[in-house]
Design a protein around this motif. Sequence first.
Motif, PDB file in Angstrom:
ATOM      1  N   LEU A  89       0.846  -1.202   0.000  1.00  0.00           N
ATOM      2  CA  LEU A  89       0.000   0.000   0.000  1.00  0.00           C
ATOM      3  C   LEU A  89       0.878   1.247   0.000  1.00  0.00           C
ATOM      4  CD1 LEU A  89      -2.634   1.682   0.488  1.00  0.00           C
ATOM      5  CD2 LEU A  89      -2.423   1.127   2.910  1.00  0.00           C
ATOM      6  N   VAL A  90       0.605   2.145  -0.939  1.00  0.00           N
ATOM      7  CA  VAL A  90       1.273   3.449  -0.930  1.00  0.00           C
ATOM      8  C   VAL A  90       0.296   4.448  -0.301  1.00  0.00           C
ATOM      9  CG1 VAL A  90       2.347   5.263  -2.305  1.00  0.00           C
ATOM     10  CG2 VAL A  90       2.566   2.874  -3.008  1.00  0.00           C
ATOM     11  N   PHE A  91       0.661   4.978   0.862  1.00  0.00           N
ATOM     12  CA  PHE A  91      -0.219   5.886   1.593  1.00  0.00           C
ATOM     13  C   PHE A  91      -0.330   7.229   0.878  1.00  0.00           C
ATOM     14  CE2 PHE A  91      -1.062   3.872   5.752  1.00  0.00           C
ATOM     15  CZ  PHE A  91      -0.322   2.718   5.561  1.00  0.00           C
ATOM     16  N   GLN A  92      -1.438   7.910   1.146  1.00  0.00           N
ATOM     17  CA  GLN A  92      -1.634   9.202   0.508  1.00  0.00           C
ATOM     18  C   GLN A  92      -0.571  10.211   0.940  1.00  0.00           C
ATOM     19  OE1 GLN A  92      -5.463  11.022   1.087  1.00  0.00           O
ATOM     20  NE2 GLN A  92      -4.727  13.010   0.430  1.00  0.00           N
ATOM     21  N   ASN A  93      -0.306  10.245   2.238  1.00  0.00           N
ATOM     22  CA  ASN A  93       0.644  11.216   2.758  1.00  0.00           C
ATOM     23  C   ASN A  93       2.046  10.608   2.793  1.00  0.00           C
ATOM     24  OD1 ASN A  93       2.148  12.979   4.238  1.00  0.00           O
ATOM     25  ND2 ASN A  93       0.812  12.968   6.051  1.00  0.00           N
ATOM     26  N   PRO A  94       2.942  11.052   1.914  1.00  0.00           N
ATOM     27  CA  PRO A  94       4.260  10.414   1.880  1.00  0.00           C
ATOM     28  C   PRO A  94       5.039  10.596   3.184  1.00  0.00           C
ATOM     29  CG  PRO A  94       4.175  12.285   0.380  1.00  0.00           C
ATOM     30  CD  PRO A  94       2.800  12.110   0.927  1.00  0.00           C
ATOM     31  N   ASP A  95       4.698  11.630   3.959  1.00  0.00           N
ATOM     32  CA  ASP A  95       5.404  11.823   5.227  1.00  0.00           C
ATOM     33  C   ASP A  95       5.101  10.704   6.212  1.00  0.00           C
ATOM     34  OD1 ASP A  95       6.846  14.103   4.683  1.00  0.00           O
ATOM     35  OD2 ASP A  95       5.089  15.366   4.974  1.00  0.00           O
ATOM     36  N   VAL A  96       3.969  10.039   6.024  1.00  0.00           N
ATOM     37  CA  VAL A  96       3.612   8.906   6.861  1.00  0.00           C
ATOM     38  C   VAL A  96       4.413   7.684   6.423  1.00  0.00           C
ATOM     39  CG1 VAL A  96       1.761   7.229   7.099  1.00  0.00           C
ATOM     40  CG2 VAL A  96       1.329   9.624   7.597  1.00  0.00           C
ATOM     41  N   GLN A  97       4.568   7.600   5.123  1.00  0.00           N
ATOM     42  CA  GLN A  97       5.195   6.422   4.540  1.00  0.00           C
ATOM     43  C   GLN A  97       6.710   6.447   4.688  1.00  0.00           C
ATOM     44  OE1 GLN A  97       3.365   4.583   1.481  1.00  0.00           O
ATOM     45  NE2 GLN A  97       4.842   3.022   1.924  1.00  0.00           N
ATOM     46  N   LEU A  98       7.296   7.652   4.679  1.00  0.00           N
ATOM     47  CA  LEU A  98       8.753   7.749   4.645  1.00  0.00           C
ATOM     48  C   LEU A  98       9.273   8.079   6.031  1.00  0.00           C
ATOM     49  CD1 LEU A  98       8.963   9.807   1.342  1.00  0.00           C
ATOM     50  CD2 LEU A  98       9.045   7.340   1.613  1.00  0.00           C
ATOM     51  N   ARG A 144      13.406  15.627   3.196  1.00  0.00           N
ATOM     52  CA  ARG A 144      13.886  16.854   2.558  1.00  0.00           C
ATOM     53  C   ARG A 144      13.619  16.869   1.053  1.00  0.00           C
ATOM     54  NH1 ARG A 144      14.156  20.280   6.190  1.00  0.00           N
ATOM     55  NH2 ARG A 144      15.348  21.604   4.788  1.00  0.00           N
ATOM     56  N   LEU A 145      12.950  15.847   0.517  1.00  0.00           N
ATOM     57  CA  LEU A 145      12.743  15.785  -0.922  1.00  0.00           C
ATOM     58  C   LEU A 145      11.518  16.604  -1.334  1.00  0.00           C
ATOM     59  CD1 LEU A 145      13.290  11.941  -1.437  1.00  0.00           C
ATOM     60  CD2 LEU A 145      14.977  13.786  -1.597  1.00  0.00           C
ATOM     61  N   SER A 146      11.401  16.862  -2.651  1.00  0.00           N
ATOM     62  CA  SER A 146      10.213  17.547  -3.157  1.00  0.00           C
ATOM     63  C   SER A 146       9.039  16.573  -3.148  1.00  0.00           C
ATOM     64  CB  SER A 146      10.470  18.027  -4.581  1.00  0.00           C
ATOM     65  OG  SER A 146      10.425  16.924  -5.460  1.00  0.00           O
ATOM     66  N   GLY A 147       7.830  17.111  -3.320  1.00  0.00           N
ATOM     67  CA  GLY A 147       6.631  16.275  -3.306  1.00  0.00           C
ATOM     68  C   GLY A 147       6.684  15.150  -4.327  1.00  0.00           C
ATOM     69  N   GLY A 148       7.113  15.477  -5.539  1.00  0.00           N
ATOM     70  CA  GLY A 148       7.174  14.466  -6.590  1.00  0.00           C
ATOM     71  C   GLY A 148       8.205  13.392  -6.281  1.00  0.00           C
ATOM     72  N   GLU A 149       9.356  13.824  -5.756  1.00  0.00           N
ATOM     73  CA  GLU A 149      10.412  12.864  -5.392  1.00  0.00           C
ATOM     74  C   GLU A 149       9.953  11.949  -4.265  1.00  0.00           C
ATOM     75  OE1 GLU A 149      14.379  15.553  -6.459  1.00  0.00           O
ATOM     76  OE2 GLU A 149      13.459  15.721  -4.488  1.00  0.00           O
ATOM     77  N   LYS A 150       9.267  12.549  -3.279  1.00  0.00           N
ATOM     78  CA  LYS A 150       8.758  11.740  -2.165  1.00  0.00           C
ATOM     79  C   LYS A 150       7.829  10.646  -2.672  1.00  0.00           C
ATOM     80  CE  LYS A 150       8.693  15.107   1.610  1.00  0.00           C
ATOM     81  NZ  LYS A 150       7.835  15.949   2.445  1.00  0.00           N
ATOM     82  N   LYS A 151       6.933  11.028  -3.599  1.00  0.00           N
ATOM     83  CA  LYS A 151       5.978  10.067  -4.139  1.00  0.00           C
ATOM     84  C   LYS A 151       6.708   8.917  -4.824  1.00  0.00           C
ATOM     85  CE  LYS A 151       1.925  10.094  -3.250  1.00  0.00           C
ATOM     86  NZ  LYS A 151       0.986  10.269  -2.475  1.00  0.00           N
ATOM     87  N   ARG A 152       7.740   9.267  -5.593  1.00  0.00           N
ATOM     88  CA  ARG A 152       8.476   8.222  -6.306  1.00  0.00           C
ATOM     89  C   ARG A 152       9.193   7.297  -5.332  1.00  0.00           C
ATOM     90  NH1 ARG A 152      12.256  10.646 -10.573  1.00  0.00           N
ATOM     91  NH2 ARG A 152      11.611  12.621  -9.651  1.00  0.00           N
ATOM     92  N   VAL A 153       9.779   7.876  -4.276  1.00  0.00           N
ATOM     93  CA  VAL A 153      10.462   7.053  -3.276  1.00  0.00           C
ATOM     94  C   VAL A 153       9.450   6.145  -2.574  1.00  0.00           C
ATOM     95  CG1 VAL A 153      11.763   7.091  -1.113  1.00  0.00           C
ATOM     96  CG2 VAL A 153      12.342   8.691  -2.938  1.00  0.00           C
ATOM     97  N   ALA A 154       8.273   6.711  -2.241  1.00  0.00           N
ATOM     98  CA  ALA A 154       7.249   5.915  -1.554  1.00  0.00           C
ATOM     99  C   ALA A 154       6.821   4.735  -2.431  1.00  0.00           C
ATOM    100  CB  ALA A 154       6.047   6.792  -1.216  1.00  0.00           C
ATOM    101  N   LEU A 155       6.608   5.019  -3.706  1.00  0.00           N
ATOM    102  CA  LEU A 155       6.198   3.975  -4.647  1.00  0.00           C
ATOM    103  C   LEU A 155       7.297   2.915  -4.775  1.00  0.00           C
ATOM    104  CD1 LEU A 155       3.763   3.501  -6.478  1.00  0.00           C
ATOM    105  CD2 LEU A 155       4.960   4.715  -8.290  1.00  0.00           C
ATOM    106  N   ALA A 156       8.538   3.379  -4.908  1.00  0.00           N
ATOM    107  CA  ALA A 156       9.661   2.448  -5.051  1.00  0.00           C
ATOM    108  C   ALA A 156       9.819   1.595  -3.798  1.00  0.00           C
ATOM    109  CB  ALA A 156      10.954   3.231  -5.325  1.00  0.00           C
TER     110      ALA A 156
END
Lengths: 269, 284
Positions: A89-98, A144-156
């Motif tokens: 599951l990839v959570f909506q809020n990447p700050d929760v996931q990362l 410290r990443l941008s929103g788009g980068e965070k999303k990609r890291v969360a997905l990866a």
Amino acid sequence: MTATAFQFDDVTFAYRTQRALEGVSLTIRSGERVALLGANGSGKSTLLRMMDALCFPASGTATAFAAPLTEAAFQDDATNYAFRRRVGLVFQNPDVQLFNPTVSDELAFGPLQLGWEKPKVRDAVDTVSARFGIAHLKDRPPHRLSGGEKKRVALASVLITEPDVLLLDEPTAALDPASRANLVGFLAREPGAGRTVVTATHDLDIVEDIADRAIVLAEGRVVADGPVLAVLHDVDLLRRTHLVFEHRHSHGGPPAGSHGHMHSSRQEG
Amino acid sequence: MADQRYGICGCGRGRRGALDSLVLGLVNAEAYALDAEATATRPGFLQSVDPRIKVLALVALIVATTATRSLVVLAALFVAAVALALISRIGPGRLARQVWVGVLIFSGIIVLPAIFLVPGTPIVHLPVVGWAITLQGLRSAAFVVGRAETAATLALLIVLTTPWPHVLKALASLGVPAAAVAVLGMTYRYVFVLIEAARHMMEARRSRIVAPLDGRERRRMLMTAIGMLLAKTFALGSDVHAAMIARGYRGEVRLLHDFHTRPPDWVFLAIALAVPALILGLQP
Ligand SMILES: Nc1ncnc2c1ncn2[C@@H]1O[C@H](COP(=O)(O)OP(=O)(O)O)[C@@H](O)[C@H]1O
Ligand SMILES: [Mg+2]
């Protein structure tokens, strides 16, 4: 005849007194790409969490790969382990996931918890960070990443274990247009290869690209379920479920040029 | 939600608002944590020591600091702490900014009265009021300030030379309960998220408010803000826990990185452990 990934029968769920799911029945087959549509508070996230065995039905029954989704079943380490390997599951809020100190640690977290050997984890981290274009971020702290980068890291960090089922909660929320296009392009091609993908969203513009079937939720109930295009063309349904709104405005020029037309309600949620 | 009965202190009126101070403090904490991330990965002596050894050794030195009753030994421990910082590439400028000034102000406020109140040999009389500064008073003030400065410097050295998850893993492997380690880890990580939340709240507030607020309004706002932050922290905590479980976490953190103890680490530990042992053994 393909296998059944999820089977829900008359499922209800509530957070204390707040009802979130009401009599939800649905079947998702392996390899399907499904969009969960619905306004804010319609129960999309709750349904995804239940599919990821993070909450369990208060009444009704739910199964994943024919095994029951119940609190008791998940007390068992072997059951939990087998399930976590198959479903991500990839959570909506990447700050929760990362929550790890560096992107590498973030990517390694899932495989390590699932007991992979370290050399295999290191290889997987390298492979997945190249595939997601985040190799240059490996030593950076994720927060410290941008929103788009965070999303990609969360997905990866979820796809690194190659789960059979990918659950995505509002993947395009809070992304700038370029990151959003980038992510949608990725979702349209990448998960592919027989993977079951369930995406919760109210971003109607992306639905056609990332799903073949759409399930519409309203106040915790399934109010429509069918091929994406049939659902997207049912303007009446979309309006009733607050997925689109009618908006009178002017495209410049004199007031005579004002007209009414539909907008998708792509607000954050 | 916060209980408004607590908003009766009257602080903040005519001074910088408490909410602003809160946010300012959080922002400083952020800059500080970023600094720590940078220094922890730099090559240096303490950075190369096994984190478990490092935690044990520096804690032993902190024990020595609080145990000693000799100003000379205290001074020597302080010099040792600074030396450790230097060979770990942490300059005195950073130490001064991040610990010394703050600790001096804080402990100074506490000990200032002692300089006059501890009875003993007067060495100088203040003009006008005629209060006497006593030798014994100075001595006791020097102890309080010296201990606080030295202990804070040693504690900061752990944080500045060790990536945070390694601190956590080291604590866990030294027998600190998993729950305590998890709470520490969460706190550190989510300080950033809360800083962002606080900053947004400040900006939203600034853009909404044109006229200055009276003290009562301000306190109400501060309480609401703190209540929101607490609620947010709680929600985040449970979501993060869910996100960890979703990826297979069952209560034990596994890291890619393994700790290695090298011979010099043992020497360092032996010296660090000998210091408090000697102090406690030799002191009457
Ligand atoms: N942690 C929670 N505590 C209490 N109520 C919640 C919680 N999470 C969601 N809800 C409520 O459950 C309902 C469904 O929410 P959710 O599944 O998050 O919907 P969506 O993802 O479609 O916005 C909403 O009424 C929401 O307010
Ligand atoms: Mg949601």
